[in-house]
Scaffold this active site. Structure first.
Site, short mmCIF file in Angstrom:
data_model
loop_
_atom_site.label_atom_id
_atom_site.label_comp_id
_atom_site.label_asym_id
_atom_site.label_seq_id
_atom_site.Cartn_x
_atom_site.Cartn_y
_atom_site.Cartn_z
N GLY A 25 1.10 -1.07 2.18
CA GLY A 25 1.48 -0.10 3.20
C GLY A 25 2.00 -0.71 4.48
N LYS A 56 6.35 0.70 3.66
CA LYS A 56 7.06 1.42 4.72
C LYS A 56 8.58 1.24 4.63
CE LYS A 56 3.64 3.20 7.19
NZ LYS A 56 2.51 2.95 6.27
N ASP A 132 1.16 9.27 8.92
CA ASP A 132 0.82 8.26 9.94
C ASP A 132 2.06 7.80 10.68
OD1 ASP A 132 1.62 7.17 7.42
OD2 ASP A 132 1.03 5.18 8.11
N ASP A 133 1.85 7.33 11.90
CA ASP A 133 2.89 6.70 12.72
C ASP A 133 4.12 7.59 12.88
OD1 ASP A 133 1.10 4.64 12.70
OD2 ASP A 133 2.20 3.42 11.26
N ASP A 243 1.65 -7.43 9.80
CA ASP A 243 3.03 -6.98 10.04
C ASP A 243 3.33 -6.76 11.51
OD1 ASP A 243 1.38 -4.78 10.21
OD2 ASP A 243 2.60 -3.48 8.93
N ASN A 271 -5.02 -3.20 3.24
CA ASN A 271 -3.57 -3.31 3.50
C ASN A 271 -3.34 -4.71 4.05
OD1 ASN A 271 -0.84 -2.56 3.96
ND2 ASN A 271 -1.31 -2.10 6.10
#
Length: 700
Positions: A25, A56, A132-133, A243, A271
């Site tokens: 993710g 993503k 999310d985000d 990340d 993750n």
């Protein structure tokens, strides 16, 4: 090998199985299909049961979520889902429509159903909706249709869940997916209360803990959010995610999550790092944690563990993982591994020479007097333990890394003991040697890693280990300089270094300009920026100036004994035999004490005559004044020395001088480089000078 439980959704008693595994993710390059298949094999071997597909940067997962997969893409996903099933791993397909979906538009809901129907045809039976985000402001159409953002998300999630015939595993990721995002807090969050009350009970909720990247996740915090959500959450754990920082990698164990959490959770998915192969430790130790209560687990804990868990020891789990990883490092039959003998490293000419390999004739034997072949030794478990310590976890360095930082701080703070005999001199030398030995271990680890047969792992690690080797090399050279071992590095007084002499690129430049730089370092002491003071010289400074002068003389790398070298005119000035001209002398101070000086004689003729230096009147007419400047090696920033010499030249000019010169030994590369970088100083030919002395001068 533990028997995996991913083939069936429920145990024989009817309880839902604990979700355990990996979520892909992160932001960045997704893993390849081959790497994902390798992951399934590892999960099966270690007893994990789930893989959540949520990269993503898969356009059709997030940005172009409405678009159906092409025939070629469909073929890959079918193969991937089939591979997961073959290894008893539950494949959960996640889709993230929140960037631009209009919740109230039936066509949007139909597009979402159509996309998931296509994936269901690929053989997938488990799904996840991620919100999310994303921006939390609803569009005008949605504001008319729904009383809140949570109501909109829950309505579409419930509808899709029912459309898919209520699959056994269906995960929902809320926009407020950690405690830090909840307003005003978890217990009073209207968003979470709506999710808990309205979301159908067969849907599980993803949660990252107190923060996006949670240092610790407590039983109490999980009990609180479970009460609000009316269900136990599935932890989406970002403890090994990297990340957000391309310079960091996390090779420490899964920790700071008590095994008492297991019965209070629906599951845990890690993750991890963007790079696939370095995730061996993250996934392996998570698997050990998940099995801690299932098979009894280790019941004893080392005394050094901060929080003793009777069922799980992070350090024992780490050692077990590194042992298994070492075998993979040394294997040549892994994906990407070379089917040939490992490469032989060429001898490095500098700390930053790029990795090279020599695939010459293996039968070559050096002759008498020739250089021996340089071959790195096989990688060891200690190498991997050191590697893990250097790249540990987001909120802490490993034990060896912490020790190195503490030792470097102590050596720097007590550097006066290195060259002047004190009660700490022996201790300083001993600790400096231990620091150097540890630095050497890092270099040897780098060499052995570079020679490991499994090149796929190496290539994922190489940028990181190259960077840490460089940083350690700079620290190692600095400590040697503090101890007076050899000539001070020109780099420490150089404002035009090689590119490996400054780290971090543009991002690093921005960070160093911000007032809080260093405040979030894991090693909080000392402050990142030294403070220097330049003040006028006074007679009481004579002893300190003489000490610095003698120390820097000893630190030179000339092979000619000092007593036999021809004197410089400035030696008598810095040595205290001649006093500097009034208002033409300065000293530099830092938090330790005096660390530099700049002295001048407005009229240098008498001092030249004293050592019988024959300098023509034409030179003295153009450059009548003499200057000398010196700073200790601990002053790594050239700016204070530049400011000090600028003030000195200004004072000389105010005294009526039209120019100034300095004398330098050819072997003093550090100060030669410093004056060359000033641009204003140029070499001047002076007749009858000793061959190893150079004169540089500047007009005023």
């Amino acid at each position: 090998m533990s028997k995996p439980s991913g083939a069936k959704s429920r145990t024989q008693t009817g309880t839902r199985r604990f979700i355990s595994g990996v979520v892909e993710g992160f932001y960045g390059r997704p893993w390849t299909m081959e790497q994902r298949t390798e992951l399934f094999k590892r999960e099966q071997k270690w007893g994990l049961n789930t893989y959540l597909y949520a990269p993503k940067d898969d356009y059709k997962h997030r940005m172009y979520w409405r678009d159906l997969y092409s025939a070629e893409e469909a073929e890959q996903l079918v193969a991937l889902i089939s591979a997961a099933k073959q290894h008893n791993v539950e494949f959960i397909y996640a889709i993230s429509p929140g960037l631009d979906i209009t919740f109230s538009n039936p066509k949007e809901v139909a597009a979402l159903k159509r996309k998931l129907d296509q994936v269901r045809e690929f053989g997938c039976t488990s799904f996840s909706l991620l919100f999310d985000d994303i921006e939390t402001e609803m569009c005008p159409a949605d504001k008319q249709a729904f009383s809140s953002f949570a109501h909109a998300q829950v309505a579409i999630t419930n509808e899709v869940f029912q459309h898919l015939r209520e699959p056994e595993t269906f995960l929902f990721c809320p926009t407020d997916y950690c405690a830090a995002f909840c307003t005003p807090n978890v217990a009073q969050s209207s968003y979470l209360h709506t999710v808990g009350e309205k979301l159908l009970p067969g849907i599980d909720v993803l949660w990252t803990g107190p923060k996006v990247v949670s240092h610790k996740i407590s039983v109490e915090s999980i009990e609180e959010v479970s009460s609000v959500l009316k269900r136990a959450p599935v932890i989406w754990d970002n403890i090994h995610a990297n990340d957000y920082d391309p310079q960091r990698l996390f090779l420490g164990p899964y920790k700071d999550r008590s095994t008492e959490l297991i019965p209070k959770l629906r599951g845990v998915l890690t993750n991890p790092n963007c790079e696939f192969y370095p995730n061996f430790v993250a996934i392996h130790t998570l698997a050990t944690w998940c099995k801690a209560t299932a098979d009894g687990g280790p019941r004893d804990v080392e005394m050094g563990d901060e929080e003793q868990d009777p069922c799980y020891s992070p350090q024992k789990a780490l050692t077990q993982a590194l042992n298994d990883w070492l075998r993979e490092f040394l294997s040549t039959d892994q994906p990407g591994g070379p089917c040939r003998p490992p490469a032989r490293l060429k001898k490095e000419s500098s700390d930053e020479e790029p990795m090279q390999t020599d695939m010459g004739e293996g039968s070559y034997v050096p002759g008498p007097g020739e250089n021996p072949l340089y071959t790195a030794e096989p990688l060891t478990l200690d190498d991997l333990k050191l590697l893990s310590d250097l790249f540990y976890l987001p909120y802490e360095h490993g034990p060896t890394a912490r020790t190195m930082l503490q030792e470097l701080d102590w050596l720097k703070s007590n550097s006066c003991a290195a060259t002047a005999e004190t009660d700490k001199t022996a201790e300083w030398c001993s600790r400096a040697q231990r620091f150097d030995d540890t630095c050497d271990a890092v270099v040897q680890m780098f060499n052995r890693l570079s020679n490991a047969p499994n090149r796929s792992i190496l290539y994922d690690l190489y940028n990181y280990i190259c960077d840490i080797k460089s940083g350690v090399g700079l620290a190692r050279a600095y400590v040697k300089t503090l101890g007076g071992q050899g000539q001070p590095s020109t780099q420490l007084m150089n404002d035009d270094p090689e590119p490996w002499g400054f780290r971090g690129g543009l991002s690093g430049e921005f960070q160093r300009m911000l007032p809080g730089h260093g405040n979030r370092d894991l090693f909080r002491h000392p402050p990142m920026t030294a403070v220097y003071c330049i003040r006028p010289y006074c007679p009481e400074d004579k002893t300190e100036v003489q000490r610095i002068f003698k120390e820097m003389q000893r630190a030179g790398d000339s092979k000619v004994p000092l007593m036999t070298q021809p004197p410089l005119i400035c030696d008598s000035l810095a040595g205290g035999e001649i006093s500097p001209s009034p208002q033409c002398a300065f000293v530099l101070e830092d938090e330790i004490g005096t660390c530099g000086y700049a002295l001048a004689l407005v009229d240098a003729k008498p001092a030249a005559a004293k050592i019988q230096r024959a300098i023509s009147d034409s030179v003295f007419e153009e450059f009548p004044s003499l200057i000398t400047i010196q700073v200790l090696p601990r002053v790594t920033d050239p700016s204070p020395a530049k400011r000090m010499i600028g003030q000195l030249l200004s004072s000389i000019r105010s005294s009526g001088s039209r120019g100034a010169f300095c004398e330098l030994r050819q072997s003093d590369r550090r100060m030669l480089d410093f004056y060359n970088k000033l641009d204003s100083f140029k070499p001047v030919k002076v007749a009858s000078l000793p061959h190893d002395i150079l004169t540089m001068a500047t007009g005023l």
